[in-house]
Design an enzyme around this catalytic site. Structure first.
Site, short mmCIF file in Angstrom:
data_model
loop_
_atom_site.label_atom_id
_atom_site.label_comp_id
_atom_site.label_asym_id
_atom_site.label_seq_id
_atom_site.Cartn_x
_atom_site.Cartn_y
_atom_site.Cartn_z
N ASP A 1 0.87 -1.40 -0.07
CA ASP A 1 -0.06 -0.02 0.01
C ASP A 1 1.01 1.24 -0.05
O ASP A 1 1.90 1.22 0.44
CB ASP A 1 -1.08 0.00 1.09
CG ASP A 1 -2.10 0.99 1.05
OD1 ASP A 1 -2.39 1.32 -0.16
OD2 ASP A 1 -2.84 1.31 2.09
N GLY A 2 0.10 2.45 -0.54
CA GLY A 2 1.07 3.70 -0.74
C GLY A 2 0.24 4.91 0.08
O GLY A 2 -0.97 4.45 -0.01
N GLU B 1 2.21 3.77 -4.20
CA GLU B 1 1.63 2.50 -4.59
C GLU B 1 2.44 1.73 -5.45
O GLU B 1 2.74 0.39 -5.52
CB GLU B 1 0.13 2.84 -5.23
CG GLU B 1 -1.05 3.63 -4.40
CD GLU B 1 -1.43 2.69 -3.32
OE1 GLU B 1 -1.13 1.38 -3.36
OE2 GLU B 1 -2.56 3.01 -2.76
N ASP C 1 -5.09 -2.19 -2.79
CA ASP C 1 -6.17 -1.62 -2.86
C ASP C 1 -6.09 -0.55 -4.24
O ASP C 1 -6.84 0.13 -4.36
CB ASP C 1 -6.81 -0.74 -1.80
CG ASP C 1 -5.70 0.12 -1.08
OD1 ASP C 1 -4.97 0.50 -1.88
OD2 ASP C 1 -5.80 0.52 0.12
N HIS D 1 -9.51 -0.02 4.00
CA HIS D 1 -10.36 0.47 5.06
C HIS D 1 -11.53 -0.37 5.37
O HIS D 1 -12.43 0.27 5.87
CB HIS D 1 -10.46 1.96 5.05
CG HIS D 1 -9.25 2.78 4.65
ND1 HIS D 1 -8.20 3.19 5.22
CD2 HIS D 1 -9.07 3.35 3.48
CE1 HIS D 1 -7.23 3.72 4.72
NE2 HIS D 1 -7.82 3.91 3.70
N ASP E 1 -1.25 -0.25 4.95
CA ASP E 1 -1.68 1.16 5.02
C ASP E 1 -1.23 1.89 6.25
O ASP E 1 -0.61 2.81 6.22
CB ASP E 1 -3.23 1.21 5.22
CG ASP E 1 -3.67 2.47 5.41
OD1 ASP E 1 -3.67 3.32 4.59
OD2 ASP E 1 -4.19 3.11 6.42
#
Length: 243
Positions: A10-11, A48, A76, A130, A140
């Protein structure tokens, strides 16, 4: 093929552009590795992409004989998945020039990702962000932490056995609740979380707050209390007064 390596990547960026970070959780057999890093001035999409690239670099370093492994990458970012599974083929044909006659954004990172994934057995899976998926939530958290604290150099956050890792990275079920924990004892409701850094004691409402304070700090102490009495016993044991 029974050998699998699961990667969550994740970024994050605080401002777009702005300070950014990336986070990765890698599960390989009985091992879990968390790494993260960042950039002082970047974008969310660059982070990302960087997360996936850094994850694969780490995997290939530790598992050079990767042919017998199934790589599963969960992210995501539809930007990353669509880019590497669809768009790059057209970009390569046009010399990395888009329909607007301009150079493709993040071309340098896309080229790195194409090169590092070439010939590899990778299953790309999109997950919603989330929604309580433990691996994604952890990636995240690391990405956001690195962005907020401007942690530029790559560093480890967890490196140990699967049995000691508190989060169930294999559970991809969406939930509005906090990330799924592997064992009930770890997940029991806490009265408070205590941290001791440089002789200063602090109480925290959540484990994430406590973890943020002690992560990477030499000599730091931390502990979960289950009641007011338990909290007082821990403070007495540490020999300090609450600040």
């Amino acid at each position: 093929m029974d050998k699998k390596i699961l990667i969550y990547a994740d970024g994050s960026s605080l401002g777009n552009p702005g300070p950014g970070g990336w986070g990765v959780v890698i599960s390989s057999g009985e091992k879990i590795l968390e790494i993260g890093g960042g950039n002082k001035h970047t974008t969310n999409n660059r982070m990302e992409l960087t997360a996936v690239i850094e994850a694969l670099k780490k995997v290939f370093f530790y598992q050079p004989s990767i042919k017998n492994y199934q790589l599963i990458i969960r992210t995501d970012s539809r930007y990353v998945i669509n880019g590497i599974t669809k768009w790059v083929y057209g970009w390569e044909k046009t010399g990395w020039i888009g329909k607007n006659k301009k150079s493709i954004l993040n071309k340098d990172l896309w080229k790195k990702l194409v090169k590092i994934t070439d010939g590899k057995n990778i299953l790309w899976e999109h997950v919603h962000g989330h929604v309580g998926i433990a691996g994604n939530e952890r990636a995240d958290f690391i990405a956001t932490l690195c962005a907020r604290e401007k942690k530029i150099k790559t560093q480890k956050f967890f490196d140990g056995s699967l049995s000691k890792y508190p989060f169930d990275v294999f559970n991809s079920k969406e939930s509005k609740k906090r990330p799924v924990l592997k064992n009930k004892s770890f997940g029991k409701t806490a009265y408070s979380y205590l941290s001791l850094v440089g002789g200063i004691l602090m109480k925290h409402a959540t484990w994430l707050e406590c973890e943020k304070r002690v992560k990477g700090v030499s000599g730091a102490k931390f502990k979960k209390s289950s009641s007011k009495e338990d909290e007082e016993n821990i403070i007495r044991e540490w020999g300090v007064k609450h600040q």
